[in-house]
Design an enzyme around this catalytic site. Structure first.
Site, PDB file in Angstrom:
ATOM      1  CE  LYS A 207      -3.128  -2.939  -0.069  1.00  0.00           C
ATOM      2  NZ  LYS A 207      -3.695  -3.312  -1.368  1.00  0.00           N
TER       3      LYS A 207
ATOM      4  CE  LYS B 200      -6.165   3.716   5.414  1.00  0.00           C
ATOM      5  NZ  LYS B 200      -6.680   4.041   4.063  1.00  0.00           N
TER       6      LYS B 200
ATOM      7  CE1 TYR C 151     -11.159   7.045   9.785  1.00  0.00           C
ATOM      8  CE2 TYR C 151     -12.129   8.856  11.044  1.00  0.00           C
ATOM      9  CZ  TYR C 151     -12.229   7.598  10.464  1.00  0.00           C
ATOM     10  OH  TYR C 151     -13.409   6.900  10.565  1.00  0.00           O
TER      11      TYR C 151
ATOM     12  CG  HIS D 255     -15.515   2.549  -1.307  1.00  0.00           C
ATOM     13  ND1 HIS D 255     -14.768   1.584  -0.684  1.00  0.00           N
ATOM     14  CD2 HIS D 255     -15.343   2.328  -2.628  1.00  0.00           C
ATOM     15  CE1 HIS D 255     -14.176   0.818  -1.594  1.00  0.00           C
ATOM     16  NE2 HIS D 255     -14.524   1.250  -2.787  1.00  0.00           N
TER      17      HIS D 255
ATOM     18  CG  HIS E 167     -13.574  -2.841   6.591  1.00  0.00           C
ATOM     19  ND1 HIS E 167     -13.577  -1.498   6.289  1.00  0.00           N
ATOM     20  CD2 HIS E 167     -13.108  -2.945   7.844  1.00  0.00           C
ATOM     21  CE1 HIS E 167     -13.117  -0.823   7.327  1.00  0.00           C
ATOM     22  NE2 HIS E 167     -12.836  -1.678   8.284  1.00  0.00           N
TER      23      HIS E 167
ATOM     24  CD  GLU F 178      -6.967  -1.147  -0.014  1.00  0.00           C
ATOM     25  OE1 GLU F 178      -7.455  -2.111  -0.620  1.00  0.00           O
ATOM     26  OE2 GLU F 178      -6.990  -1.018   1.206  1.00  0.00           O
TER      27      GLU F 178
ATOM     28  CG  ASN G 230      -9.485  -3.630  -5.238  1.00  0.00           C
ATOM     29  OD1 ASN G 230      -8.747  -3.737  -4.273  1.00  0.00           O
ATOM     30  ND2 ASN G 230     -10.634  -2.997  -5.183  1.00  0.00           N
TER      31      ASN G 230
ATOM     32  NE  ARG H  18     -11.146  -8.305  -5.609  1.00  0.00           N
ATOM     33  CZ  ARG H  18     -10.797  -7.377  -4.730  1.00  0.00           C
ATOM     34  NH1 ARG H  18      -9.530  -7.115  -4.508  1.00  0.00           N
ATOM     35  NH2 ARG H  18     -11.706  -6.697  -4.058  1.00  0.00           N
TER      36      ARG H  18
ATOM     37  NE  ARG I 292     -20.621  -7.453  -2.472  1.00  0.00           N
ATOM     38  CZ  ARG I 292     -19.303  -7.422  -2.321  1.00  0.00           C
ATOM     39  NH1 ARG I 292     -18.727  -8.225  -1.430  1.00  0.00           N
ATOM     40  NH2 ARG I 292     -18.566  -6.602  -3.033  1.00  0.00           N
TER      41      ARG I 292
HETATM   42  C1  MV4 Z   1      -9.601   5.330   5.339  1.00  0.00           C
HETATM   43  C2  MV4 Z   1     -10.707   5.917   5.965  1.00  0.00           C
HETATM   44  C3  MV4 Z   1     -10.609   7.213   6.370  1.00  0.00           C
HETATM   45  N1  MV4 Z   1      -9.475   7.899   6.193  1.00  0.00           N
HETATM   46  N2  MV4 Z   1      -8.481   6.054   5.178  1.00  0.00           N
HETATM   47  C4  MV4 Z   1     -11.453   0.956   4.802  1.00  0.00           C
HETATM   48  C5  MV4 Z   1     -11.084  -0.026   3.780  1.00  0.00           C
HETATM   49  C6  MV4 Z   1      -9.671   0.239   3.446  1.00  0.00           C
HETATM   50  N3  MV4 Z   1      -9.443   0.027   2.057  1.00  0.00           N
HETATM   51  C7  MV4 Z   1      -9.454   1.651   3.838  1.00  0.00           C
HETATM   52  N4  MV4 Z   1     -10.605   2.060   4.607  1.00  0.00           N
HETATM   53  C8  MV4 Z   1     -10.706   3.311   5.066  1.00  0.00           C
HETATM   54  N5  MV4 Z   1      -9.607   4.077   4.903  1.00  0.00           N
HETATM   55  C9  MV4 Z   1      -8.428   7.301   5.603  1.00  0.00           C
HETATM   56  N6  MV4 Z   1      -7.307   7.995   5.441  1.00  0.00           N
HETATM   57  C10 MV4 Z   1     -11.856   5.143   6.125  1.00  0.00           C
HETATM   58  C11 MV4 Z   1     -11.854   3.832   5.693  1.00  0.00           C
HETATM   59  C12 MV4 Z   1     -13.077   3.135   5.922  1.00  0.00           C
HETATM   60  C13 MV4 Z   1     -13.888   2.770   4.862  1.00  0.00           C
HETATM   61  C14 MV4 Z   1     -13.536   3.009   3.553  1.00  0.00           C
HETATM   62  C15 MV4 Z   1     -14.343   2.637   2.520  1.00  0.00           C
HETATM   63  C16 MV4 Z   1     -15.531   2.015   2.794  1.00  0.00           C
HETATM   64  C17 MV4 Z   1     -15.910   1.731   4.071  1.00  0.00           C
HETATM   65  C18 MV4 Z   1     -15.098   2.109   5.132  1.00  0.00           C
HETATM   66  C19 MV4 Z   1     -15.511   1.844   6.430  1.00  0.00           C
HETATM   67  C20 MV4 Z   1     -14.697   2.228   7.445  1.00  0.00           C
HETATM   68  C21 MV4 Z   1     -13.478   2.869   7.202  1.00  0.00           C
END
Ligand code: MV4
Length: 452
Positions: free
Chosen positions: A116, A157, A201, A207, A234, A290, A292, A294, A339
């Site tokens: 990452k 992370k 954060y 998302h 998640h 991120e 993915n 796939r 789902r």
């Molecule tokens: C974050 C975030 C807030 N701030 N990063 C969750 C999945 C992983 N790929 C990264 N995630 C998150 N990263 C920062 N800097 C909040 C989450 C997160 C989240 C992200 C997407 C969908 C649902 C989530 C639920 C909780 C936290």
């Protein structure tokens, strides 16, 4: 062109891949654990090989057993589906070293995106916005210096993490040192790699992800975005295309950025760039999260609005064909996927067991991708996904009405499922209004707990 594809997966995605292969006239080999002897992917494939006992480690994650199955059957290519080994660069390398075609991106790019910190750096270098953050943290001093610069709250992370595993929110300096230590040991235990980094954060982001595609001739394209904010721990529960949160201008900007990024890294195959979107900071406040490498569970909603078969594209790209279309595809209408899981609709506990009766919804604009059938026994060893219900409508309100109608038709007896949960969810005024973020399910279930 390869002629015989081994599908290293199970469940609905194995069926999905087998279907695309058959339409291309390709032979198929499925693999199965001893728990999946009666599974549909075994019956749909031209042949199937038992690769081990029920636990995934010894079957669907067992690289030597899968490679042996390819050798025994004369398969010349491997499709990994999603989950299991789909993002395992080592597996992809072994496949290629054995002279088989890997139906996915170059293993080196899988490795890059699996790290990452390196992925963030690569995307940033390609001009994609990232959140203020750090590289791998070496010392506590370095971590506090970064906090000083970025400000709280922060999120820790794991470099080798992803999909939400091994994250910690840091509210202030008081607990930061202890949280860093805990995150490092959890990362070591979960991923055999203790490396962690921090980012600013974002509270309650949306998302949003962009479907991308590249061939082996240097052509790249996006296929629009998907809105995936409705998740629980998640695990995505609802996905749709397009996102109601984007203006046309923001959509164009985001999708064009994604194409530039994959062109820069030389991406080949289908893939997804995941973004956090923070609407309070304006139209273009999206940050790379991120990539993915796939085919994803939710690829179906993109298929419904573009008319493209993404698994067919994946197969043809691996065979060396050019993208089957030119120029940006204009999405048509609106698609939503829910789902359907084998789980308690209230506690969300997994609920394996024998399905005594099933009725699958149908009709115009309804698609169900599933491996279940009447008398099928859901094994306790794997994830609880039973079916994906996907609807298409001329616009979002039409798609929502169709989704409600299709959910009303869905019958699964003998085990518990989240169909009833989805019926409540799609009736929620905030869902209907498109007014939600990644905290939606937590708030909705808290609301219900208060009402009970
Ligand atoms: C974050 C975030 C807030 N701030 N990063 C969750 C999945 C992983 N790929 C990264 N995630 C998150 N990263 C920062 N800097 C909040 C989450 C997160 C989240 C992200 C997407 C969908 C649902 C989530 C639920 C909780 C936290």
């Amino acid at each position: 062109m390869f002629k015989k594809v081994l599908i290293a997966n199970r469940g609905e995605i194995a069926l999905r891949v087998i279907r695309a292969c058959r339409e291309l006239g390709l032979k198929t080999v499925s693999v199965h654990s001893s728990a999946d002897r009666n599974a549909l992917h075994v019956r749909f494939a031209d042949e199937s090989v038992c690769i081990g006992p029920p636990p995934s480690r010894q079957s669907y994650l067992n690289i030597p057993a899968i490679i042996s199955a390819a050798e025994i059957t004369g398969a010349d290519s491997v499709h990994p589906g999603y989950g299991f080994l789909a993002e395992n660069a080592e597996f992809a390398e072994v496949v290629e070293r054995c002279g088989l075609v890997w139906i996915g991106p170059p293993p080196a790019l899988m490795r890059l995106m699996g790290d990452k910190v390196r992925a963030r750096a690569a995307m940033s270098a390609a001009g994609v916005p990232i959140l203020p953050g750090t590289g791998v943290l070496e010392t506590e001093h370095e971590a506090f210096a970064a906090a000083e610069r970025i400000g709280y709250p922060l999120i820790i992370k794991a470099t080798a993490g992803g999909g939400g595993r091994g994250m910690k929110i840091v509210e202030g300096p008081e607990r930061f040192a202890a949280q860093l230590q805990a995150a490092r040991s959890e990362a070591q235990a979960a991923f055999s790699n203790p490396d962690v980094y921090v980012e600013r954060y974002v509270n309650r982001p949306r998302h949003i992800e962009v479907q991308v595609i590249g061939d082996r001739h240097g052509q790249h394209a996006h296929l629009g975005e998907r809105e995936c904010s409705i998740q629980r721990r998640h695990q995505k529960l609802v996905e749709e295309a397009p996102s109601v949160a984007l203006t046309d201008a923001a959509r164009t900007k985001l999708c064009d950025l994604a194409v530039k990024a994959i062109r820069d890294i030389g991406y080949q195959s289908v893939g997804t760039l995941e973004f956090l979107y923070e609407p309070e900071r304006g139209d273009d406040a999206f940050y790379f999260m991120e990539m993915n490498t796939r085919i994803q569970v939710e690829h179906t909603v993109t298929e419904m609005v573009t008319g493209l078969d993404l698994v067919r594209e994946q197969l043809l790209i691996a065979a060396g064909d050019k993208l089957s279309f030119e120029g940006p595809l204009k999405p048509r209408g609106h698609s939503i996927e829910v789902r359907i899981n084998a789980e308690d609709p209230v506690t969300f506990a997994p609920w394996p067991g024998k399905i005594t009766a099933v009725h699958i919804p149908g009709g115009l604009g309804v698609r169900v991708d599933t491996h279940i059938y009447s008398q099928y026994e859901v094994p306790p060893h794997y994830d609880s996904l039973l079916a994906k219900l996907i609807v298409h409508g001329t616009d979002r309100p039409a798609a929502v009405c169709r989704l409600r109608r299709a959910l009303d038709e869905f019958v699964i007896e003998g085990i518990r499922s989240n169909v009833a949960f989805h019926r409540r969810l799609v009736a929620h005024p905030d869902f209907v209004a498109g007014n939600f973020d990644t905290g939606f399910i937590a708030r909705m279930t808290a609301e219900q707990d208060r009402a009970a």
